[in-house]
Design an enzyme around this catalytic site. Structure first.
Site, short mmCIF file in Angstrom:
data_model
loop_
_atom_site.label_atom_id
_atom_site.label_comp_id
_atom_site.label_asym_id
_atom_site.label_seq_id
_atom_site.Cartn_x
_atom_site.Cartn_y
_atom_site.Cartn_z
N ASN A 43 -19.40 -45.70 45.74
CA ASN A 43 -20.24 -46.65 45.02
C ASN A 43 -20.65 -47.81 45.93
O ASN A 43 -19.80 -48.45 46.56
CB ASN A 43 -19.46 -47.20 43.82
CG ASN A 43 -20.20 -48.28 43.08
OD1 ASN A 43 -21.41 -48.23 42.95
ND2 ASN A 43 -19.46 -49.26 42.59
N ASN A 100 -17.83 -58.33 55.46
CA ASN A 100 -16.63 -59.04 55.02
C ASN A 100 -15.86 -59.68 56.17
O ASN A 100 -15.01 -60.54 55.92
CB ASN A 100 -15.70 -58.07 54.28
CG ASN A 100 -16.32 -57.55 53.01
OD1 ASN A 100 -16.60 -58.30 52.08
ND2 ASN A 100 -16.56 -56.25 52.96
N ASN A 136 -42.98 -88.72 73.66
CA ASN A 136 -43.37 -88.78 72.25
C ASN A 136 -42.40 -89.52 71.35
O ASN A 136 -42.72 -89.78 70.19
CB ASN A 136 -43.54 -87.35 71.71
CG ASN A 136 -42.28 -86.51 71.85
OD1 ASN A 136 -41.54 -86.64 72.82
ND2 ASN A 136 -42.04 -85.63 70.90
N ASP A 147 -24.14 -60.08 50.30
CA ASP A 147 -23.49 -59.72 51.57
C ASP A 147 -23.77 -58.29 51.98
O ASP A 147 -23.10 -57.75 52.86
CB ASP A 147 -21.98 -59.95 51.48
CG ASP A 147 -21.30 -59.07 50.42
OD1 ASP A 147 -22.01 -58.36 49.68
OD2 ASP A 147 -20.06 -59.11 50.34
N ARG A 158 -12.05 -63.30 54.49
CA ARG A 158 -11.81 -62.56 55.73
C ARG A 158 -12.75 -62.97 56.85
O ARG A 158 -12.53 -62.62 58.01
CB ARG A 158 -11.90 -61.06 55.47
CG ARG A 158 -10.68 -60.49 54.75
CD ARG A 158 -10.73 -58.99 54.69
NE ARG A 158 -11.69 -58.51 53.69
CZ ARG A 158 -12.13 -57.26 53.62
NH1 ARG A 158 -11.73 -56.36 54.50
NH2 ARG A 158 -12.98 -56.91 52.67
N GLU A 194 -12.45 -47.46 40.78
CA GLU A 194 -12.16 -48.29 41.94
C GLU A 194 -11.03 -47.67 42.76
O GLU A 194 -10.14 -47.01 42.22
CB GLU A 194 -11.78 -49.71 41.50
CG GLU A 194 -12.90 -50.46 40.81
CD GLU A 194 -14.09 -50.67 41.71
OE1 GLU A 194 -13.91 -50.88 42.93
OE2 GLU A 194 -15.23 -50.61 41.20
N GLY A 253 -14.76 -61.32 38.94
CA GLY A 253 -15.29 -59.97 39.11
C GLY A 253 -16.81 -59.92 39.00
O GLY A 253 -17.47 -60.86 38.56
N LYS A 259 -19.86 -66.77 52.86
CA LYS A 259 -20.12 -65.50 53.54
C LYS A 259 -21.60 -65.15 53.58
O LYS A 259 -22.12 -64.70 54.62
CB LYS A 259 -19.33 -64.38 52.86
CG LYS A 259 -19.57 -63.01 53.46
CD LYS A 259 -18.60 -61.97 52.92
CE LYS A 259 -18.72 -61.76 51.44
NZ LYS A 259 -17.92 -60.61 50.98
#
Length: 449
Positions: A169, A226, A368, A105, A15, A154, A80, A22
């Site tokens: 969470n 994200n 230089n 992230d 994304r 989830e 996962g 990321k």
């Protein structure tokens, strides 16, 4: 009790719509990964492990740049968070104490919060970092009874009743190391995504009669990045926090919203930072120094009593001693300026050392670079470098010497000497008027044609 840290940094972050992994997108002029590593370092971990996958070489290089002792493991398939922790497990076999799992992230988890996680381990076998979400959509929900955590669901697997829960969470988990390694081996993929969820270790622990608990932090600490929009919000949040810290620590910011800090910016008490100043990585400004408006500083050190700008640029390797004055439109790179040096304006000093109380005239340049190699310029104490002097390195100007304005210095100048290196002036009486008349005649002739 010793602690180890695993940082998960294997995802590409589709994304973000970027070729860059990321965790390497910057906030506060530092990759997101460095923020997580910095929080972990505050715990003085026995070992820190970064799990890499997409863009592994780049992520590994960035991790090693922050901490050469960090250990890298590869997750060749992204199956996962639980699967990612499994990749780190062989490095932790036999390790004592606890392990904390962080995310590359998620840059804003504070060291104090991680310390509270460890303290909660006195009461629970597994501790999860949770937060009350203003908008809980997409987050995993924490199902609790009193102070005990029963399980984590989830969002995509949650029932309508479970989705109404706002205790969510963060993904950060702390557990005794050997228990964590045992639990992740028992994870399965019976979920909507077909992945190994690290969060399922809570249920596995409860099935064994072990307790799980929750430590709650502010939602701002759990901000995961994200998208580009979230990255921009994270940058704004980071800058707001850094400005507040600077003000609280006795730094004067005359226009706070216009000053931008890096992750490792250090500014001493009673320093004054004017509007529109940008700090890149690696900057220290000591107490009592003044940074005037529209300056850019990176990889440099400014001692107490020094003054910089306005419109100055300090690049990596610039070292300013006490009471140095660097004025407008001056650029320094890999240059050390001793006490009391004055560089008023319109000057470039690169790969140089300037002795104490030297005066560098306007338009001075250390030449230089010869196209292949950089060369050093040495300018002695109490020298006076005339305006528009070109110092063709390698070259040395002795203490107390002078250069005449407009000189091109290609050889060393002894101490106390005056160096003149310019063509003799020749005046041609009346030639300017005759030349202009001729040019006008030529122009008129062309116009008639």
């Amino acid at each position: 009790m010793p602690v180890s840290v695993i940082i998960l940094a294997a995802g590409q972050g589709t994304r973000m719509n970027s070729d860059l992994p990321k965790v390497l997108h910057p906030v506060g002029a530092a990759p997101l990964l460095h923020h997580a590593m910095r929080a972990a370092q505050a715990l003085d971990p026995e070992r820190m492990i970064v799990v890499v996958g997409q863009g592994a070489d780049l992520v590994s290089k960035a991790a090693k740049a922050f901490d050469p002792e960090v250990e890298i493991v590869f997750q060749t398939e992204q199956r996962g968070t639980g699967h990612a922790v499994r990749q780190a497990a062989p490095l932790l076999v036999g390790a004592a104490g606890d392990t904390i799992v962080l995310y590359g992230d998620t840059p804003f988890v504070r060291p104090e919060t991680l310390s509270r996680l460890r303290q909660a381990r006195d009461r629970h076998a597994v501790v999860v970092l949770g937060f009350i979400a203003q908008d809980p959509d997409h987050y995993g929900r924490l199902l609790t009874t009193g102070d005990d955590l029963n399980r984590i669901v989830e969002h995509k697997d949650a029932s309508p009743e479970e989705r109404a829960i706002t205790l969510c969470n963060s993904g950060v988990i702390c557990a005794e190391t050997s228990l964590l390694l045992d639990l992740v081996q028992g994870l399965g993929t019976a979920n909507a995504a077909g992945e190994y969820y690290l969060t399922d270790i809570v249920g596995l622990a409860r099935d064994r009669g072990l307790s799980a608990g929750v430590v709650i932090c502010d939602e701002a600490e759990t901000l995961g990045i994200n998208t580009r929009a979230q990255l921009a919000r994270a940058e704004a949040a980071f800058q707001t926090a850094m400005r507040a810290d600077a003000l609280a620590n006795g730094v004067t910011l005359t226009a706070p919203d216009t000053v931008f800090f890096a992750l490792d910016t250090h500014i001493g008490r009673d320093a004054v930072i004017a509007p529109n100043v940008v700090f890149g990585p690696g900057v220290t400004v000591e107490s009592g120094a003044v940074i005037h408006a529209f300056c850019h500083l990176e990889g440099c050190h400014v001692s107490r009593g020094a003054s910089v700008g306005p419109f100055a640029r300090l690049r990596p390797g610039a070292e300013l001693a006490e009471d140095v004055h660097v004025g407008n439109f001056v650029e320094l790179k890999n240059a050390v300026l001793d006490e009391g040096v004055k560089v008023g304006h319109l000057t470039y000093l690169g790969d140089a050392h300037v002795g104490e109380h030297a005066n560098i005239g306007a338009g001075t340049v250390t030449c230089n670079f010869d196209g292949v190699t950089k060369h050093h310029t040495e300018i002695g104490a109490r020298t006076f470098i005339g305006s528009d002097t070109m110092l063709v390195a390698p070259v040395s100007i002795g203490a107390g010497a002078m250069t005449a304005a407009g000189s091109v210095i290609t050889a060393d100048v002894p101490a106390q000497a005056l160096a003149l290196a310019r063509a003799r002036q020749v005046n041609k009486p009346g030639l300017a008027a005759r030349l202009m008349e001729r040019l006008r005649t030529i122009k008129a002739a062309k116009g008639q044609g």
